[in-house]
Design an enzyme around this catalytic site. Sequence first.
Site, PDB file in Angstrom:
ATOM      1  N   CYS A 161      -3.894   0.094   6.439  1.00 57.90           N
ATOM      2  CA  CYS A 161      -3.786   0.936   7.308  1.00 57.90           C
ATOM      3  C   CYS A 161      -4.024   0.608   9.229  1.00 57.90           C
ATOM      4  CB  CYS A 161      -4.134   2.519   7.200  1.00 57.90           C
ATOM      5  SG  CYS A 161      -4.108   2.946   5.504  1.00 57.90           S
ATOM      6  N   GLN A 211      -9.940   1.455  -5.138  1.00 59.42           N
ATOM      7  CA  GLN A 211     -10.827   0.224  -5.183  1.00 59.42           C
ATOM      8  C   GLN A 211     -11.684   0.302  -6.387  1.00 59.42           C
ATOM      9  OE1 GLN A 211      -9.232  -2.322  -4.089  1.00 59.42           O
ATOM     10  NE2 GLN A 211      -8.136  -0.571  -1.593  1.00 59.42           N
ATOM     11  N   ASN A 253     -12.847  -0.906   0.980  1.00 64.16           N
ATOM     12  CA  ASN A 253     -11.177  -1.204   0.728  1.00 64.16           C
ATOM     13  C   ASN A 253     -11.584  -2.661   1.332  1.00 64.16           C
ATOM     14  OD1 ASN A 253     -11.408   1.177   1.870  1.00 64.16           O
ATOM     15  ND2 ASN A 253      -9.727   0.203   3.121  1.00 64.16           N
ATOM     16  N   THR A 280      -4.258   9.013  -0.907  1.00 60.96           N
ATOM     17  CA  THR A 280      -4.089   9.816   0.381  1.00 60.96           C
ATOM     18  C   THR A 280      -3.881  11.087   0.580  1.00 60.96           C
ATOM     19  OG1 THR A 280      -3.051   7.956   1.301  1.00 60.96           O
ATOM     20  CG2 THR A 280      -2.645  10.995   2.785  1.00 60.96           C
ATOM     21  N   SER A 310      -5.393   6.045  -7.048  1.00 62.87           N
ATOM     22  CA  SER A 310      -3.567   6.002  -7.352  1.00 62.87           C
ATOM     23  C   SER A 310      -3.367   4.606  -7.578  1.00 62.87           C
ATOM     24  CB  SER A 310      -3.429   5.214  -5.418  1.00 62.87           C
ATOM     25  OG  SER A 310      -2.394   5.153  -4.690  1.00 62.87           O
ATOM     26  N   ALA A 311      -1.921   4.763  -8.248  1.00 62.21           N
ATOM     27  CA  ALA A 311      -1.590   3.688  -9.878  1.00 62.21           C
ATOM     28  C   ALA A 311      -0.865   2.353  -8.288  1.00 62.21           C
ATOM     29  CB  ALA A 311       0.030   4.337 -10.052  1.00 62.21           C
ATOM     30  N   HIS A 312      -0.942   2.566  -6.764  1.00 59.93           N
ATOM     31  CA  HIS A 312      -0.036   1.366  -7.174  1.00 59.93           C
ATOM     32  C   HIS A 312      -1.125   0.208  -6.650  1.00 59.93           C
ATOM     33  CE1 HIS A 312      -0.335   1.288  -2.801  1.00 59.93           C
ATOM     34  NE2 HIS A 312      -0.711   2.831  -3.131  1.00 59.93           N
ATOM     35  N   THR A 348       8.385  19.264  -8.308  1.00 60.95           N
ATOM     36  CA  THR A 348       9.028  18.711  -9.598  1.00 60.95           C
ATOM     37  C   THR A 348       7.598  17.208  -9.760  1.00 60.95           C
ATOM     38  OG1 THR A 348      10.617  19.493  -8.836  1.00 60.95           O
ATOM     39  CG2 THR A 348      10.752  17.822 -10.677  1.00 60.95           C
TER      40      THR A 348
HETATM   41  C1  LIG Z   1      -5.401   2.389  -0.894  1.00 59.56           C
HETATM   42  C2  LIG Z   1      -6.473   3.675  -0.575  1.00 59.56           C
HETATM   43  C3  LIG Z   1      -6.038   4.788  -0.270  1.00 59.56           C
HETATM   44  C4  LIG Z   1      -4.222   5.718  -0.639  1.00 59.56           C
HETATM   45  O1  LIG Z   1      -3.864   5.577  -1.386  1.00 59.56           O
HETATM   46  P1  LIG Z   1      -2.404   5.450  -1.188  1.00 59.56           P
HETATM   47  O2  LIG Z   1      -1.772   6.622  -2.836  1.00 59.56           O
HETATM   48  O3  LIG Z   1      -1.797   4.360  -0.861  1.00 59.56           O
HETATM   49  O4  LIG Z   1      -2.216   7.025  -0.502  1.00 59.56           O
HETATM   50  C5  LIG Z   1      -7.337   5.682  -0.112  1.00 59.56           C
HETATM   51  N1  LIG Z   1      -8.611   5.094  -0.458  1.00 59.56           N
HETATM   52  C6  LIG Z   1      -8.613   3.566  -0.492  1.00 59.56           C
HETATM   53  C7  LIG Z   1     -10.624   3.415  -0.755  1.00 59.56           C
HETATM   54  C8  LIG Z   1      -7.489   2.806  -0.625  1.00 59.56           C
HETATM   55  O5  LIG Z   1      -7.552   1.703  -0.701  1.00 59.56           O
END
Ligand SMILES: *Cc1c(COP(=O)(O)O)cnc(C)c1O
Length: 389
Positions: A330, A184, A156, A71, A204-206, A242
């Site tokens: 979301c 994705q 996504n 994001t 995004s790592a998660h 940081t």
């Molecule tokens: C989850 C997602 C995001 C947002 O990532 P965050 O690290 O949770 O802010 C952005 N783009 C896509 C395609 C996603 O699936």
Amino acid sequence: MQVYLDNSATTRLDERVFEKMKPYLTEKYGNASSIHFMGEENSLTLLKAKEQIGRILNCDHSNLIFTSGATESNNMVLKGVMRSNKDPEPSSGGGNHILVSAIEHPSILETAKQLKEEGFDVEYIPVDSSGVVDLTQIKKMVRPETLLISVMAVNNEIGTIQPVETIGAFARKKGILFHTDAVQAVPYKTIDIRGWNADFLSLSAHKFNGPKGVGLAYINRRVKIRPFMAGGGQEYGLRSGTHNLPGIVGMAEALRLAYEEQDEIVKKVSELSAYFWKRIQEEIEDVQLNGDLKNRNPNNLNIMFRRIEGEAILMDLSTKGICVSTGSACSSNKLQASNILKAIGLKDNDLNSNIRFTLGKFNTKEEIDYTVGALKETVARLRSFTPLK
Ligand SMILES: *Cc1c(COP(=O)(O)O)cnc(C)c1O
């Protein structure tokens, strides 16, 4: 039984990643910007993480900026590029026109909306009936003042894979900057920043079994970007604050594992999702797979269950220990029809009858069997007393 089939919303942290992170949460807690030996050591760790990520993504590591997630990366790129290059000197290469695809994640679409409110000329690239962005449309839409094109690598919601290679090549030829949200893609599609001619990319790592709250932006640093975080000047002054070193170390390891084990993961997830879809088709009536069957991330099954509310299915499955989604995480709090399902031509009646199942490397055949059983029961029960449509 607990079954997690919402891997496009987030994923479970891999234990091996957690092990790599631990020392940086406990004994190696120095600030990577400090001058003393603890800072010095961590600054080296940071550099190594960047070098490793740069090799995997095929890019110059000095163009990688660590952020809090995609994001932030998406906001940074779109707002940074547009705001810093508007009202250009004649022939400086600036402009005020931006093209984003109609099926982007809210972190792009809402950012585009803000840019429009600020006076930028924002246009949305349509998709074809299978949910794929069409290059011929882009060719028609670009203008001399087009500064940036943003198209995601993999959607996504319905998992469609976008032709970022050809879009990037076209943009480069035209001298237009190109950004892709590749969140994705990992590990299903190999990321190749040089090969894609990408000037900007977000991760995004998660979303790939790494920790939450950490991501990256690949930034072509020849492009002028005024930072929107002012402070200590970390990340070449582009992103002060940081460093989240445990997160960064975790992200580097998660990305390494994702691509080292890519073949295995793709094979396992493809087999599981094919088996899942085959059983649903055979055992549940009036279902339809949304999007393109072939041109699709193997972890995604977005399925329409005609004549019932997706929301009702989700709630019922949840009571049985199964986690799914009706769209993107979301949008799942708002009872609002999905942009992409509309874009691929679903009828109004069908827009709220969909469930997104997204698999991951930790899912098993037993979990899929349990889910099929639960789903049959849920669908039969809901259809028996929902005279919808
Ligand atoms: C989850 C997602 C995001 C947002 O990532 P965050 O690290 O949770 O802010 C952005 N783009 C896509 C395609 C996603 O699936």
